[in-house]
Design a protein around this motif. Structure first.
Motif, mmCIF file in Angstrom:
data_model
loop_
_atom_site.group_PDB
_atom_site.id
_atom_site.type_symbol
_atom_site.label_atom_id
_atom_site.label_comp_id
_atom_site.label_asym_id
_atom_site.label_seq_id
_atom_site.Cartn_x
_atom_site.Cartn_y
_atom_site.Cartn_z
ATOM 1 N N GLY A 127 0.821 -1.197 0.000
ATOM 2 C CA GLY A 127 0.000 0.000 0.000
ATOM 3 C C GLY A 127 0.853 1.245 0.000
ATOM 4 O O GLY A 127 2.082 1.188 -0.024
ATOM 5 N N THR A 128 0.182 2.381 0.046
ATOM 6 C CA THR A 128 0.859 3.674 0.079
ATOM 7 C C THR A 128 0.804 4.237 1.494
ATOM 8 O O THR A 128 -0.276 4.512 2.027
ATOM 9 N N TYR A 129 1.966 4.381 2.097
ATOM 10 C CA TYR A 129 2.107 4.892 3.453
ATOM 11 C C TYR A 129 2.457 6.378 3.370
ATOM 12 O O TYR A 129 3.313 6.784 2.567
ATOM 13 N N LYS A 130 1.805 7.190 4.193
ATOM 14 C CA LYS A 130 1.970 8.633 4.143
ATOM 15 C C LYS A 130 3.014 9.079 5.169
ATOM 16 O O LYS A 130 2.817 8.951 6.377
ATOM 17 N N PRO A 153 10.058 -1.535 -2.470
ATOM 18 C CA PRO A 153 9.430 -0.265 -2.077
ATOM 19 C C PRO A 153 10.162 0.925 -2.688
ATOM 20 O O PRO A 153 11.357 0.849 -3.002
ATOM 21 N N GLN A 156 7.815 8.348 -3.519
ATOM 22 C CA GLN A 156 7.332 9.231 -4.571
ATOM 23 C C GLN A 156 6.600 10.410 -3.935
ATOM 24 O O GLN A 156 6.254 10.396 -2.757
ATOM 25 N N ASN A 157 6.415 11.450 -4.765
ATOM 26 C CA ASN A 157 5.654 12.644 -4.358
ATOM 27 C C ASN A 157 6.242 13.341 -3.129
ATOM 28 O O ASN A 157 5.502 13.862 -2.290
ATOM 29 N N ASP A 170 5.124 9.918 -0.197
ATOM 30 C CA ASP A 170 4.470 8.618 -0.212
ATOM 31 C C ASP A 170 5.535 7.527 -0.193
ATOM 32 O O ASP A 170 6.466 7.539 -1.005
ATOM 33 N N VAL A 172 5.762 3.846 -0.992
ATOM 34 C CA VAL A 172 4.951 2.864 -1.705
ATOM 35 C C VAL A 172 5.575 1.480 -1.545
ATOM 36 O O VAL A 172 6.758 1.279 -1.851
ATOM 37 N N PRO A 174 4.793 -2.004 -3.062
ATOM 38 C CA PRO A 174 3.949 -2.642 -4.082
ATOM 39 C C PRO A 174 3.430 -4.012 -3.663
ATOM 40 O O PRO A 174 2.281 -4.363 -3.947
ATOM 41 N N PRO A 208 -1.761 2.717 5.238
ATOM 42 C CA PRO A 208 -2.797 2.956 4.223
ATOM 43 C C PRO A 208 -4.199 2.901 4.828
ATOM 44 O O PRO A 208 -4.519 2.021 5.634
#
Length: 750
Positions: A127-130, A153, A156-157, A170, A172, A174, A208
């Motif tokens: 998932g995408t962890y903030k 992993p 990004q962003n 982020d 990520v 996968p 996530p």
């Protein structure tokens, strides 16, 4: 008996019941209940290989309810326990230096140099962890895909906002990752004007699906696992065994991020919010060396909440960190296993040192009767037993001062935790010392008199709500090779071993005899583990035994043994992070990336929780004659009475002792009644001198005193009758001589 709330929640019990060849499993009696006793029990067919039943369970259960009252211990937040407890992964992470040494951190746990952050050594879901933090950094992430693919992993962003000095990104993942995984914070600047390699602050990594504003602290699955129990014990969470805090300023405050250093517990505020989020009662372990001001502030935090650093001293409309919710209870224990001399249990040495200092002060309460030798080794151990009781009673009184008399023993429940089965006399000495000191009775020139004192007289049951030792149970056959079916069968057939019933009965007799609840601060099965905290077998062996379907049946049976022998509340050890004892899946190749909620041991908790309590079988049935020598009644003796049998083994001799009624030779007799009522009690005695007095206490409360007739004929003589009430079920009658030696054969109850 307290009736359960009419509010109920429907839960699905899913149990996989193993049927042994040639033997029938125990049918699990399940109850659908609203308020009070509820309708008749329903039964699961235990012969079915996968039995399921939908049942409604009470929303609130307490120790005197008709259903078991269960607790669970939780471990410290860390990256290796497999708890997956917090929505913010950072709370379970550890900062390391870029060379994998200890990272320099500030008072809030944030790195002050470039750093690595290990966020798992087990598994992490996709998932995408903030990621959010204050400052700037060149970011990196490392992790090993669990499926062997090359989908590693990545970051990004990544955006830095100068106006707020905030970086967001982020992380990520996968596919699920396994083993060690970490973030890299390089070229760090704590503020826009800071030099390079100055670290970052306020780091958060949100799982996530969870909000990033901090409004959710714990994962849904972890909360679900906790809700299977009624009480959460935070002993490991606050590092009770190694927590060296003395002053409030030294404790971990609520601003701290990440895992804590050795000897430091997690913030109290976080533990309180876990109880609030689950609706569970809370069990706290006060640091062994905490000073009086610390006790006051901790009591205030529980009642009023805090600003994250200091507690409020009055109720607030919008506290930063709220107090424990109204209606929830808090159990208060001093340290953990202060009797345990094993490695890692620092409380033993700390408390022994404090006791040694106290015994050298003649005026100290532990030596109120002059019984503690200030120089001998025996005197040191007596001082230690008494110091634990004294300091524990001081914790109780500190909470009473903040929470008020009305809250004590209802909302606030102090605990006297001791070595199981009165090991090394930690239990009996504590109870007798407390009764003697707080009743303000002293021996002066051989006479027991009341001394005017600034200490308010209190019953033992006004100091503590309950107490006892641990309730671990082993098998009569050691767990060895899980690949050998015969060895595994022998283990489960011998679980629990016969000592479990005996130890439980000893604890219950002493505690109930002083008006306290019989409580196990921790316990349960731990294949390959020692009750003293060590593990003798590899984790894979323990995990195989814990995952075997037969564990469900044996845990259910063991809990019934516990209840039959007077046990009233058992805190199971531990949800995660302690191999032989934990409730999560520890098998090699485990793939779960969220908190386990349906392991065999958790299924066992479902079965236990949803089965009505079985009745106690401990003690003699009354009305009837209770022969004091009867080995079946599980009597407990103190003083010279323990070996002074006479009259062809028909009677036992009691004397008044030399240190007042609390230390008079005495016997504790567990008895059972089918119905509450007023009963007549009398004694049959030998060789009583005219005017000899024997006091009777029932469940810690004085019930009357006999003045015995003279008897010199060698035949038992009946005393007059005392009228006293007994509740239905198990009680403990305590007899003690007040002024002369006396031989007692029977207690007659009509």
């Amino acid at each position: 008996m307290q009736a359960e709330s009419e509010k109920t929640q429907t839960m699905r019990l899913q149990t996989s019941l193993h049927r042994r060849a040639g033997a029938s499993l125990l049918a699990l009696g399940l109850v659908s209940c609203g308020g009070g006793e509820g309708p008749p029990a329903a039964t699961i067919d235990a012969s079915a290989p996968d039995a399921r039943a939908a049942v409604a369970v009470p929303s609130r259960v307490d120790v005197d309810s008709s259903w078991p009252y269960l607790g669970i211990g939780i471990n410290a937040l860390n990256y290796y326990s497999g708890a997956f407890a917090t929505a913010d992964v950072v709370r379970e992470s550890q900062f390391r230096s870029t060379s994998w040494g200890d990272a320099p951190v500030d008072a809030d746990g944030a790195p002050t140099r470039d750093a690595l952050m290990i966020f798992t050594s087990t598994r992490m879901g996709p998932g995408t962890y903030k990621l959010i933090f204050k400052g700037q950094a060149v970011l990196g992430v490392s992790g090993t895909p669990a499926d062997g693919s090359d989908q590693r992993p990545f970051i990004q962003n990544a955006v830095y906002t100068a106006a707020t000095n905030t970086t967001t990104a982020d992380v990520v993942i996968p596919v699920a990752i396994r083993d060690n995984a970490w973030l890299t914070f390089g070229s760090t600047r704590r503020t826009a004007s800071s030099a390079l390699d100055t670290g970052v602050t306020e780091v958060r990594l949100w799982r996530p699906g969870y909000p990033t504003d901090g409004s959710v602290l714990f994962t849904n699955e972890f909360l679900a696992a906790m809700k299977k129990f009624h009480v959460i014990r935070g002993m490991d969470f606050v590092a009770a065994n190694s927590n060296a805090d003395i002053t409030w300023a030294s404790r971990t405050n609520a601003r701290h991020i990440g895992a804590v250093a050795a000897g430091k517990g997690q913030p109290w505020e976080l533990l309180v919010q876990l109880a609030n989020a689950t609706g569970n009662d809370l069990w706290i372990n006060v640091p062994t060396r905490a000073d009086d001001a610390y006790l006051t502030r901790l009591a205030q935090l529980l009642r009023y909440g805090s600003d994250g650093v200091n507690p409020y001293t009055t109720a607030r409309a919008n506290p930063v960190w709220p107090p424990l919710k109204a209606g929830l209870k808090v159990y208060v224990e001093l340290g953990n296993e202060l009797w345990n001399w094993s490695p890692g249990f620092f409380g033993y040495g700390w408390s022994l040192g404090l006791a040694d200092a106290a015994r050298k002060t003649r005026a100290h309460p532990i030596n109120h009767d002059g019984a503690v030798d200030p120089t001998s080794q025996d005197g040191l151990y007596t001082a230690h037993r008494r110091w634990i009781a004294w300091r524990s009673s001081q914790v109780s009184l500190a909470f009473r001062k903040i929470h008020g008399d009305a809250a004590m023993m209802s909302t606030v429940r102090p605990i006297l935790a001791t070595q199981v089965a009165d090991g090394n006399a930690y239990m009996s000495e504590a109870l007798r010392w407390a009764e003697g000191y707080y009743s303000m009775m002293r021996t002066v020139n051989g006479q027991t008199v009341r001394i005017v004192s600034s200490v308010a007289p209190r019953k033992v049951s006004e100091l503590w709500w309950g107490g006892g030792g641990a309730a671990y149970y082993e098998s009569s056959a050691e767990p060895t090779d899980p690949a050998d079916p015969a060895q595994m069968t022998a283990f489960f057939e011998g679980l629990p071993g016969p000592q479990f019933a005996t130890r439980t009965a000893v604890d219950a007799t002493w505690m109930r005899g002083y008006g306290l609840k019989s409580v196990a601060y921790e316990g349960g099965p731990g294949p390959g583990g020692s009750p003293l905290g060590s593990a003798s077998w590899p984790g894979s062996v323990s995990a195989a035994y814990n995952a075997d379907p037969r564990m469900l049946e044996r845990m259910h049976a063991a809990h019934q043994v516990y209840q039959a022998n007077g046990g009233q509340m058992l805190n199971y050890y531990v949800y995660s992070g302690a191999g032989p004892w934990d409730f999560v899946n520890g098998l090699p190749g485990a793939t779960s990336t969220v908190s386990d909620t349906d392991t065999v041991k958790l299924q066992a908790i479902d079965a236990i929780r949803l089965t009505r309590k079985n009745s106690a079988t401990l003690g003699a049935t009354v009305p009837g004659t209770v022969w004091l020598q009867d080995p079946q009644i599980f009597r407990q003796l103190y003083g010279g009475a323990s070996g002074s049998w006479g009259y062809d083994g028909q009677a036992i001799r009691f004397g008044p002792g030399t240190r007042g009624a609390a230390f008079a030779e005495s016997i504790l007799l567990p008895v059972r009644t089918a119905a509450a009522g007023t009963y007549q009690f009398s004694l049959r005695t030998y060789d009583a001198s005219a005017g000899a007095k024997v006091e009777m206490l029932i469940n810690g409360q004085t019930a009357g005193t006999w003045t015995l007739p003279a008897s010199t004929s060698g035949q038992p003589v009946a005393s007059s009758a005392l009228s006293a009430a007994l509740p239905a079920g198990l009680s403990v009658v305590r007899l003690r001589s007040l002024n002369s030696s006396i031989w007692i054969r029977d207690l007659v109850v009509q």
